[in-house]
Design an enzyme around this catalytic site. Sequence first.
Site, PDB file in Angstrom:
ATOM      1  N   GLN A  95       0.847  -1.203   0.000  1.00 19.74           N
ATOM      2  CA  GLN A  95       0.000   0.000   0.000  1.00 19.74           C
ATOM      3  C   GLN A  95       0.878   1.247   0.000  1.00 19.74           C
ATOM      4  OE1 GLN A  95      -2.905   0.348   3.182  1.00 19.74           O
ATOM      5  NE2 GLN A  95      -3.786   2.214   2.297  1.00 19.74           N
ATOM      6  N   HIS A 101      -8.453   2.344  -1.279  1.00 19.57           N
ATOM      7  CA  HIS A 101      -8.843   2.386  -2.690  1.00 19.57           C
ATOM      8  C   HIS A 101      -8.979   0.960  -3.189  1.00 19.57           C
ATOM      9  CE1 HIS A 101      -4.505   2.915  -2.103  1.00 19.57           C
ATOM     10  NE2 HIS A 101      -4.329   2.127  -3.138  1.00 19.57           N
ATOM     11  N   LEU A 102     -10.049   0.726  -3.908  1.00 18.28           N
ATOM     12  CA  LEU A 102     -10.304  -0.575  -4.505  1.00 18.28           C
ATOM     13  C   LEU A 102      -9.767  -0.524  -5.933  1.00 18.28           C
ATOM     14  CD1 LEU A 102     -11.668  -3.361  -4.312  1.00 18.28           C
ATOM     15  CD2 LEU A 102     -13.830  -2.271  -4.937  1.00 18.28           C
ATOM     16  N   HIS A 103      -8.761  -1.363  -6.215  1.00 15.61           N
ATOM     17  CA  HIS A 103      -8.241  -1.443  -7.580  1.00 15.61           C
ATOM     18  C   HIS A 103      -9.204  -2.291  -8.412  1.00 15.61           C
ATOM     19  CE1 HIS A 103      -3.904  -0.173  -6.894  1.00 15.61           C
ATOM     20  NE2 HIS A 103      -4.227  -0.489  -5.653  1.00 15.61           N
TER      21      HIS A 103
HETATM   22  P1  AMP Z   1      -1.472   1.066  -3.612  1.00 18.76           P
HETATM   23  O1  AMP Z   1      -0.093   0.561  -3.873  1.00 18.76           O
HETATM   24  O2  AMP Z   1      -2.502  -0.019  -3.458  1.00 18.76           O
HETATM   25  O3  AMP Z   1      -1.510   2.079  -2.482  1.00 18.76           O
HETATM   26  O4  AMP Z   1      -1.907   1.808  -4.941  1.00 18.76           O
HETATM   27  C1  AMP Z   1      -1.733   3.175  -5.148  1.00 18.76           C
HETATM   28  C2  AMP Z   1      -2.095   3.417  -6.591  1.00 18.76           C
HETATM   29  O5  AMP Z   1      -2.322   4.811  -6.769  1.00 18.76           O
HETATM   30  C3  AMP Z   1      -0.990   3.023  -7.579  1.00 18.76           C
HETATM   31  O6  AMP Z   1      -1.509   2.075  -8.512  1.00 18.76           O
HETATM   32  C4  AMP Z   1      -0.618   4.348  -8.241  1.00 18.76           C
HETATM   33  O7  AMP Z   1      -0.272   4.200  -9.605  1.00 18.76           O
HETATM   34  C5  AMP Z   1      -1.869   5.175  -8.037  1.00 18.76           C
HETATM   35  N1  AMP Z   1      -1.682   6.612  -8.028  1.00 18.76           N
HETATM   36  C6  AMP Z   1      -0.745   7.310  -7.336  1.00 18.76           C
HETATM   37  N2  AMP Z   1      -0.907   8.631  -7.550  1.00 18.76           N
HETATM   38  C7  AMP Z   1      -1.970   8.768  -8.383  1.00 18.76           C
HETATM   39  C8  AMP Z   1      -2.626   9.888  -8.989  1.00 18.76           C
HETATM   40  N3  AMP Z   1      -2.227  11.148  -8.762  1.00 18.76           N
HETATM   41  N4  AMP Z   1      -3.681   9.644  -9.809  1.00 18.76           N
HETATM   42  C9  AMP Z   1      -4.077   8.377 -10.047  1.00 18.76           C
HETATM   43  N5  AMP Z   1      -3.509   7.298  -9.504  1.00 18.76           N
HETATM   44  C10 AMP Z   1      -2.468   7.475  -8.693  1.00 18.76           C
END
Ligand code: AMP
Length: 115
Positions: A95, A101-103
């Site tokens: 994370q 956030h839900l991917h």
């Molecule tokens: P996680 O590793 O589950 O916390 O995922 C964070 C996600 O947020 C990653 O897939 C990033 O590519 C995405 N992310 C980071 N900054 C942004 C942004 N400004 N707009 C859209 N996605 C983002």
Amino acid sequence: MSADCLFCKIANGDIPAKLVHEDDMAVAFEDIKPVAPVHILVIPRKHIPTVDDIEPEDSQAVGHLFQVAKKIACERGLAENGYRLVFNCKADAGQLVYHIHLHLLGGRKFNWPPG
Ligand code: AMP
Ligand code: ZN
């Protein structure tokens, strides 16, 4: 709302993102670094840092994330072949942004178990 949270800022419109859905409880937008043909993040408007911080009163808002994800998956034509939904919780899961956030991942085949 947490003043120094990237995803709170996106939800409030203070930082631009490619929004794909918006309602009173949730916002969905394109991931800036997609790892699949479809890679969308669905977030609650409420600032909840990790899955570990979800309280019983958040159940409706968190459940709603799945309704939004399912709707978008359908719109993107993913319903037939399927898709993957992922919450990463804290360091071992990778994370990076501490606002849940839900991917929504789709458009290709995914391995199991994940790396
Ligand atoms: P996680 O590793 O589950 O916390 O995922 C964070 C996600 O947020 C990653 O897939 C990033 O590519 C995405 N992310 C980071 N900054 C942004 C942004 N400004 N707009 C859209 N996605 C983002
Ligand atoms: Zn936040």
